[in-house]
Design a protein around this motif. Structure first.
Motif, short mmCIF file in Angstrom:
data_model
loop_
_atom_site.label_atom_id
_atom_site.label_comp_id
_atom_site.label_asym_id
_atom_site.label_seq_id
_atom_site.Cartn_x
_atom_site.Cartn_y
_atom_site.Cartn_z
N PRO A 463 -27.00 17.27 62.42
CA PRO A 463 -25.71 17.01 61.77
C PRO A 463 -24.75 16.29 62.73
CG PRO A 463 -25.89 19.32 62.35
CD PRO A 463 -27.23 18.72 62.63
N VAL A 464 -23.93 15.40 62.17
CA VAL A 464 -22.99 14.64 62.99
C VAL A 464 -21.62 14.62 62.33
CG1 VAL A 464 -24.77 13.14 63.99
CG2 VAL A 464 -23.59 12.46 61.87
N GLN A 465 -20.65 14.35 63.15
CA GLN A 465 -19.28 14.09 62.69
C GLN A 465 -18.92 12.72 63.25
OE1 GLN A 465 -15.27 15.68 64.38
NE2 GLN A 465 -16.06 17.28 63.02
N VAL A 466 -18.64 11.76 62.36
CA VAL A 466 -18.50 10.36 62.79
C VAL A 466 -17.04 9.92 62.68
CG1 VAL A 466 -19.23 7.98 62.41
CG2 VAL A 466 -20.86 9.85 62.07
N TRP A 467 -16.57 9.28 63.74
CA TRP A 467 -15.23 8.68 63.78
C TRP A 467 -15.39 7.17 63.99
CZ3 TRP A 467 -10.46 11.49 63.80
CH2 TRP A 467 -10.63 12.88 63.70
N ALA A 468 -14.72 6.37 63.19
CA ALA A 468 -14.74 4.91 63.29
C ALA A 468 -13.39 4.44 63.79
CB ALA A 468 -15.05 4.28 61.93
N VAL A 469 -13.37 3.85 64.98
CA VAL A 469 -12.13 3.41 65.63
C VAL A 469 -12.07 1.88 65.60
CG1 VAL A 469 -10.73 3.51 67.72
CG2 VAL A 469 -12.24 5.44 67.12
N GLU A 470 -11.03 1.32 65.04
CA GLU A 470 -10.92 -0.13 64.91
C GLU A 470 -9.45 -0.56 64.98
OE1 GLU A 470 -11.28 -3.87 64.85
OE2 GLU A 470 -13.15 -2.68 64.82
N LYS A 471 -9.15 -1.58 65.80
CA LYS A 471 -7.78 -2.03 65.96
C LYS A 471 -7.38 -3.11 64.94
CE LYS A 471 -8.33 -5.97 69.07
NZ LYS A 471 -7.82 -6.91 68.06
N ASN A 472 -8.39 -3.83 64.39
CA ASN A 472 -8.12 -4.91 63.45
C ASN A 472 -7.62 -4.31 62.13
OD1 ASN A 472 -8.21 -7.05 61.61
ND2 ASN A 472 -10.11 -7.90 62.46
N PRO A 473 -6.36 -4.59 61.75
CA PRO A 473 -5.80 -3.95 60.53
C PRO A 473 -6.53 -4.39 59.27
CG PRO A 473 -4.31 -5.65 61.35
CD PRO A 473 -5.36 -5.48 62.40
#
Length: 777
Positions: A463-473
């Motif tokens: 099992p995973v917990q995924v975070w997507a980090v992106e600066k492009n609005p």
């Protein structure tokens, strides 16, 4: 019959293969073909035909003028003050080439009897004037290309460089006169006996000199001398974009070193004479397997050279007789038609055997893959400015190009899957209260790595917990939609610069959230040189969220690699850009290098591709502490950093390399080709293979076959650097930073050994710097 000897196969139309254009040249032809003759030659299997600009009548006039001029010069009291003879203008008796609807499809062929290299001032002056007359007239008639026979002796011969320099000077002048013409210099691949023009040059006719300056029988052949002559000509002409080479194919092909050297040049025609072919068991012309392989290599070029067959027929006189016979049979008078019985065995003109054979070779090529059609072929040797992912917000189409490569994402998915499996097997503690492994995708773009992380979790059962980090609005909006439509709300999307992200929120309030850590940090920030899109700086900035001591970075490390190359087309392209872009020669260009020559040899301790430097993630905590101390001004003495204007907070990411490349054959380099390799994940078990990416030409098939996400990077030199045989090229490169931006500086030096213990420098490039186009942090 000849046309039935080589069959293309029933399914030829189902596959897309490169198509070749075959031209016909007759070195004995002195008059332009009539429209009817031209059409019949095309029907024999040819796509285009050459034509002389002037005829024998003009040659006789010029020969008489040269004889009178030399006689007058001999009688002159002060020969150095004697004026050069003036060639009179053309008349209708001097040429049969006139503007017509078919003229644009003809290839002009300059008079092979001209002697631009002659040591006799009168002969060389007359030859130059005649060339200019032919150039101007062909330009007027609407011809688009003119082929000019090259020098018959190379500058490598003692005392002959003046002749080649004179020739190059004449071509430079002709380029100014023929403003609408492409110029093609006809040269042999090397001086194999029998490859030269057979016509006597002007100096032979009027002076009785030995005009055949071809290779004497039994003399050792320098296989690079013909290329040397070409290099002199195009260098004098400053790599003019209208100047090309036509290469005469020898019966015996030289080694790959010579073949790749010519492959890197702007070759417009590959020319084949009767001596290039051998006869097969059926009595038909054929080429060796090496010739066929060479042809197929050229045919993969985006702009492939044309083929020109010379002195292999069809005979124009024979065609005329056959036409007359056909005309008599097809169009009899009324009385003849009444007396003759009907015939059904009408004769037709046969396809030329040599042209038919080249069509057969064409049909044997491997079909062009869908990937080559859509992407790779179009990007051959096309200069692209490097991305600025931190200072610019990329467009969706740019992300889409990256996402079109399944190989890269398969490798990333494999790396994440192995990392999850090892994490579970080793029973490592996770950063999530629920026991799920926390994965953060830094720089998510449109989310392909997020998709692969979720898929790796499903395949491994971890099992995973995924975070997507992106600066492009703009990409952030797309990620939110992906989470709704594709990921089923299983991903937390965060809009921020990864370096400012404090980590996953695990508690607290909206005003004072409590931040946790990340177990696996995944990024695809690698550039064509590994670090040229600021992957080190970005991953340093987000490293603080990585759990200690078990946190995993994917990628774990990456190395940059260099090799000196010869690529005349790119040098000419950058030269054309430089008047409008003063930084063109100091820009590291992203380019799918294709038409190039790797000049360095593979020798022990000095490989053709050598590692420049390496970056590893995550960094040791001691290093991070020193970085923070410098950034906060805590360094004793203030700390000025390695570059003026900085405090040295990013000095740990500066690099320097000094590499030595061995070159057995003489040549010229136009810049440095840059590649990278990356270890995405190193499995815990020592007997398991690393998960890697590579763009190195000699390693990509082993580590990431068919990957196209990254094209190489090209570091150009302002001036081409020529080096002699048995040279060593010393490459020095720096990765510089002043805490606000990152740039590269590079220079190349050429050394030649004069004894077992001493070298002398024979050339060096200027110091190049990309500081004006630096990557902004």
């Amino acid at each position: 019959m000849a046309q039935n000897t080589y069959e293309h196969g029933d399914d030829a139309n189902e596959d897309i293969r490169p198509y070749c254009y075959i031209g016909q040249h007759d070195s004995a032809r002195s008059e332009t073909l009539s429209d009817l003759q031209y059409g019949q030659v095309l029907n024999a299997g040819f796509s285009f035909v050459t034509t002389p600009v002037t005829n024998e009548h003009f040659r006789q006039r010029v020969t008489e003028l040269a004889s009178r001029s030399i006689s007058e010069l001999d009688k002159s009291e002060i020969p150095s003050c004697h004026p050069d003879p003036i060639v009179p203008p053309l008349t209708t008796e001097d040429t049969s080439l006139f503007p017509s609807p078919t003229t644009g499809g003809l290839i002009a062929y300059s008079s092979p009897w001209l002697d631009l290299c002659s040591g006799n001032a009168a002969v060389s002056s007359i030859s130059r004037q005649v060339l200019n007359l032919e150039i101007a007239y062909a330009n007027f008639c609407g011809v688009r290309t003119i082929v000019i026979p090259g020098p018959r002796q190379d500058s490598i011969k003692a005392g002959n460089h003046q002749g080649v320099a004179q020739y190059a000077r004449a071509i430079q002048e002709a380029l100014v006169i023929g403003t609408r013409l492409n110029f093609v210099i006809h040269l042999p691949m090397y001086r194999e006996p029998g490859l030269e023009e057979q016509t006597d040059v002007l100096s032979t006719t009027v002076l009785g000199e030995n005009g055949d300056r071809s290779q004497p029988q039994g003399e050792e052949i320098d296989i690079f001398s013909s290329w040397d002559t070409w290099h002199t000509i195009r260098s004098v002409c400053e790599y003019d974009s209208r100047l090309f080479a036509a290469v005469r194919m020898p019966r015996m092909l030289p080694g790959n070193e010579v073949q790749t050297r010519w492959f890197s040049e702007p070759v417009q025609y590959l020319t084949f004479g009767p001596k290039s072919f051998q006869t097969n068991k059926a009595g038909y012309p054929s080429l060796t397997k090496r010739h066929q392989d060479m042809i197929m290599t050229y045919m993969r070029l985006k702009i492939a050279p044309y083929f020109m067959l010379y002195d292999v027929g069809p005979e124009v006189k024979a065609i005329e007789e056959q036409i007359e016979q056909l005309a008599a049979e097809e169009f009899p008078t009324l009385s003849q038609a009444a007396q003759q019985p009907k015939k059904h065995n009408h004769k037709t003109i046969e396809l030329n055997r040599y042209a038919s054979y080249l069509r057969y070779v064409e049909s044997q090529q491997q079909p062009v893959s869908a990937l080559e059609q859509a992407t790779l072929t179009n990007f051959q040797d096309w200069l692209q400015s490097p991305l600025q992912p931190l200072s610019d917000n990329l467009e969706s189409v740019t992300y889409e190009v990256f996402e079109g490569d399944p190989v890269k994402y398969n490798q990333y998915e494999l790396a994440i899957g192995k990392a999850l499996a090892d994490w579970s097997h080793q029973r490592k503690p996770t950063s999530s209260p629920t026991g799920a492994v926390v994965i953060a995708v830094a720089g998510s773009g449109r989310g392909p790595l997020v998709t692969r992380a979720l898929r790796a979790s499903e395949n491994t059962g971890v099992p995973v917990q995924v975070w997507a980090v992106e600066k492009n609005p703009n990409a952030y909006v797309y990620l939110l939609r992906q989470n709704q439509m594709v990921w089923g709300g299983r991903v937390t999307v965060v809009k921020t610069d990864m370096r400012a992200w404090k980590g996953p929120i695990v508690g607290g309030t909206a005003d004072q959230p409590e931040h946790g850590q990340v177990d696996i940090l995944v990024s695809e920030l690698l550039g064509s040189f590994g670090d040229n899109e600021l992957s080190p700086e970005c991953l340093d900035g987000i490293q603080h969220v990585l759990a200690k001591p078990h946190g995993i970075s994917i990628p774990e490390s990456y190395t940059a690699h260099l090799s000196p190359i010869s690529t005349p087309r790119l040098h000419a392209d950058i030269s054309r850009r430089s008047p409008m872009d003063p930084n063109a020669f100091e820009t590291p260009w992203v380019v799918r290098l294709f038409q190039l020559d790797f000049v360095a040899q593979r020798v022990p301790s000095h490989e053709r591709f050598q590692q420049a430097w390496e970056f590893v993630h995550p960094l040791p905590q001691s290093t991070m502490d020193r970085i923070e101390a410098r950034r906060s001004g805590g360094v004793v003495g203030g700390g000025g950093g390695s570059m003026a204007g900085g405090v040295g907070a990013n000095d740990h990411n500066s690099r320097h390399c000094h590499l030595t490349f061995v070159c057995r054959d003489r040549g010229v380099i136009h810049g440095l080709a840059g590649y990278f390799e990356s270890v995405l994940y190193r499995p815990h078990a020592s007997n398991k293979e690393l998960v890697e990416l590579s763009t190195l030409p000699d390693a990509i098939d082993k580590k990431s076959k068919d990957m196209i996400s990254w094209f190489p990077i090209f570091f150009p030199l302002k001036q081409p650097l020529y080096f002699p045989p048995d040279s060593e090229l010393e490459v020095s490169m720096w990765r510089q930073t002043d805490d606000t931006k990152v740039w590269y500086e590079w220079t190349v030096e050429a050394f030649m050994w004069v004894s077992e213990a001493q070298r002398v420098k024979v050339g060096a490039s200027e110091m190049c710097s990309s500081r004006q186009v630096a990557c902004l942090m």
